[in-house]
Design an enzyme around this catalytic site. Structure first.
Site, PDB file in Angstrom:
ATOM      1  N   GLU A 197       0.807  -1.232   0.000  1.00 42.01           N
ATOM      2  CA  GLU A 197       0.000   0.000   0.000  1.00 42.01           C
ATOM      3  C   GLU A 197       0.836   1.275   0.000  1.00 42.01           C
ATOM      4  OE1 GLU A 197      -2.990  -0.014   2.984  1.00 42.01           O
ATOM      5  OE2 GLU A 197      -3.800  -1.929   2.363  1.00 42.01           O
ATOM      6  N   GLU A 385      -5.444  -8.778   1.041  1.00 41.99           N
ATOM      7  CA  GLU A 385      -6.076  -8.481   2.339  1.00 41.99           C
ATOM      8  C   GLU A 385      -7.554  -8.208   2.114  1.00 41.99           C
ATOM      9  OE1 GLU A 385      -4.420  -5.272   4.703  1.00 41.99           O
ATOM     10  OE2 GLU A 385      -2.376  -5.900   4.205  1.00 41.99           O
TER      11      GLU A 385
END
Ligand code: BGC
Length: 480
Positions: A197, A385
């Protein structure tokens, strides 16, 4: 209402009368599973975690300070003054955690490596004790039949690195560390992610100031930091490929903004795809296309990132797979404006899990996979995720986290739709295996995210209802 025969009921539920398993005590028939809710053969089921959030043991075996250790020591930054110690003490209890995965029937675990354990000073001499630790972790996973997916950088870097992400050199330091680590583990680890991220460790840390190092810099500096982030991914990809054994697959884990067509018309679908590409221009779009979109550069004007020659080729080198961390999404519809779309913001009453940003948008699961495939056609996609925060109600013997089950089931339904339509989604990593250190929220009871409850004082792990549910999903390879 007319009475339904057993056969009618079976038909309505998508099964056959013969296929119905009759509920044991109630006599209520349990539905035979409609074929179309299954995932493809060989689908990878796993859980995810990250070093700083779960390992604890920040002062042992020669580990250096990380940016997060420093940030946590700064008064007022983390709820209740918490830090990554003790977290789940996974540094010492990893074998127990791998057993939890085995008990679930999961075949994979996504972990990250703490860079400051390997290069306590950022560069230079490697710390053998850190390398030995991850070798033990990987070996234990393999012994238990769990395939490791390893992320090189999930936000904790050596505090000794001068300037952190403000300094372009940090991208090169990350690549050196990632290449070094790949040479140590790629005899056993076949799936490596460079970074986690980029938008969070750049913007949230340097613009919003909520994450380490807690800065609130102006746009030109933030854009430069974003550029260092994507460059770090590209350089790490190169370094890992150069150092790793043949057959190692390298990708990244991003958390792209996903735009959901609010009505599934061709016009809204096209609008949502364009909006997704543009919303991720500084990160995933640049990594998949090897260029910054003109719209992004024009919008930033003088604050646009400074790019050295050759950077974009490195950033855009093809990956073996794309990892998507998918928690939420935004609705979009086609509009007669310059951009061709309109973003429909979440409402104050939009359903959320316990983070403010965690608006429940299960359809984003399907659209994340479809937009990514339609825009960039990667060979393979993983949900690296997906999970939900909630306040647990702890009963003496169980935790009935029904909302987490609701959230996960709905998202899986949409991931399954993507598989059923032939998109190349290969696996799913639930965030997360167990409650852990949730960054600026510390160990707050309201943002627990695990499917195993952790009592941080005793380190006792207890499966929640969601663990029981996930076990059944894995067993049947289907949404249940
Ligand atoms: C991050 C995790 C984090 C989770 C929930 C993800 O974006 O990768 O580290 O715990 O979100 O906030």
């Amino acid at each position: 209402m007319s009475k339904l025969s057993r056969r009618d009921l079976a038909k309505a539920l998508g099964g056959t009368a013969a296929g119905i398993a009759v509920g044991t005590r109630t006599g209520i028939p349990a539905p035979a599973l409609p074929r179309e809710r299954r995932f493809p053969e060989g689908f990878v089921w796993g859980c995810a975690s990250a070093a700083y959030q779960s390992e604890g043991a920040t002062q042992v075996d020669g580990r250096g300070d990380s940016n997060w250790d420093v940030f946590c020591r700064t008064p007022g930054k983390i709820k209740d003054g918490a830090s990554g110690d003790p977290a789940c003490d996974a540094y010492h209890r990893y074998a127990e955690d791998h057993q939890l995965l085995k008990d679930l029937g999961a075949g994979a675990y996504r972990i990250s490596i703490a860079w400051p354990r390997i290069f306590p000073e950022g560069r230079g001499r490697a710390n053998q004790k850190g390398v030995d630790h991850y070798n033990r972790v990987i070996d234990d996973m393999l012994e238990k039949g769990i395939r490791p997916y390893v992320t090189m950088f999930h936000w904790d870097y050596p505090a000794a690195l001068p300037g952190g992400w403000q300094n372009r050199d940090t991208a090169y330091a990350l690549a050196d560390y990632a290449g070094f680590m790949a040479s140590k583990i790629s005899d056993r680890v076949k799936d490596i992610m460079t970074t986690n991220e980029i938008g969070v460790f750049t913007d949230v840390a340097h613009h919003e100031g909520r994450h380490a190092p807690g800065l609130k810099l102006p746009p030109a500096q933030v854009n430069q930091i974003r550029h260092h982030g994507v460059l770090a991914h590209g350089l790490a990809l190169q370094a890992i490929r150069a150092a790793a054994k043949q057959g190692t697959r390298v990708g990244f884990a991003e958390c792209p903004a996903i735009m959901v067509p609010v009505i599934e018309t061709p016009a809204c679908i096209a609008a949502a795809r364009t909006a997704t590409r543009e919303a991720n221009a500084p990160y995933m779009t640049a990594m998949m296309e090897g260029k910054y979109l003109d719209a992004y550069l024009e919008a930033e004007g003088a604050a646009a990132p400074k790019v050295d020659s050759g950077d974009m080729r490195v950033i855009g080198a093809p990956v073996d797979f794309v990892g998507i961390n998918l928690y939420t999404g935004d609705y979009v519809r086609a509009a007669e404006n310059e951009r061709g779309y309109e973003l429909l913001r979440a409402l104050p009453t939009s359903p959320r899990m316990n983070h403010d940003w965690l608006v429940i948008r299960p359809e984003a699961g399907y659209w994340a996979i479809r937009h990514t495939s339609d825009l960039w056609r990667p060979e393979a996609i993983y949900v690296s995720e997906n999970g939900a925060s909630a306040t647990d109600v702890v009963e003496p013997t169980h935790v009935n986290d029904v909302d987490r089950v609701m959230y996960l089931r709905n998202y899986l339904t949409h991931f399954q739709r993507a598989c059923a339509e032939g998109y190349s989604l290969k696996g799913y990593f639930l965030w997360c295996l167990m409650d852990n250190f949730e960054w600026e929220h510390g160990y707050s009871d309201s943002v627990r995210m695990g499917i195993h409850r952790v009592e941080f004082k005793t380190q006792k792990r207890t499966p929640k209802l969601s663990a029981e549910w996930y076990k059944e999903v894995i067993r049947r390879n289907a949404v249940v």
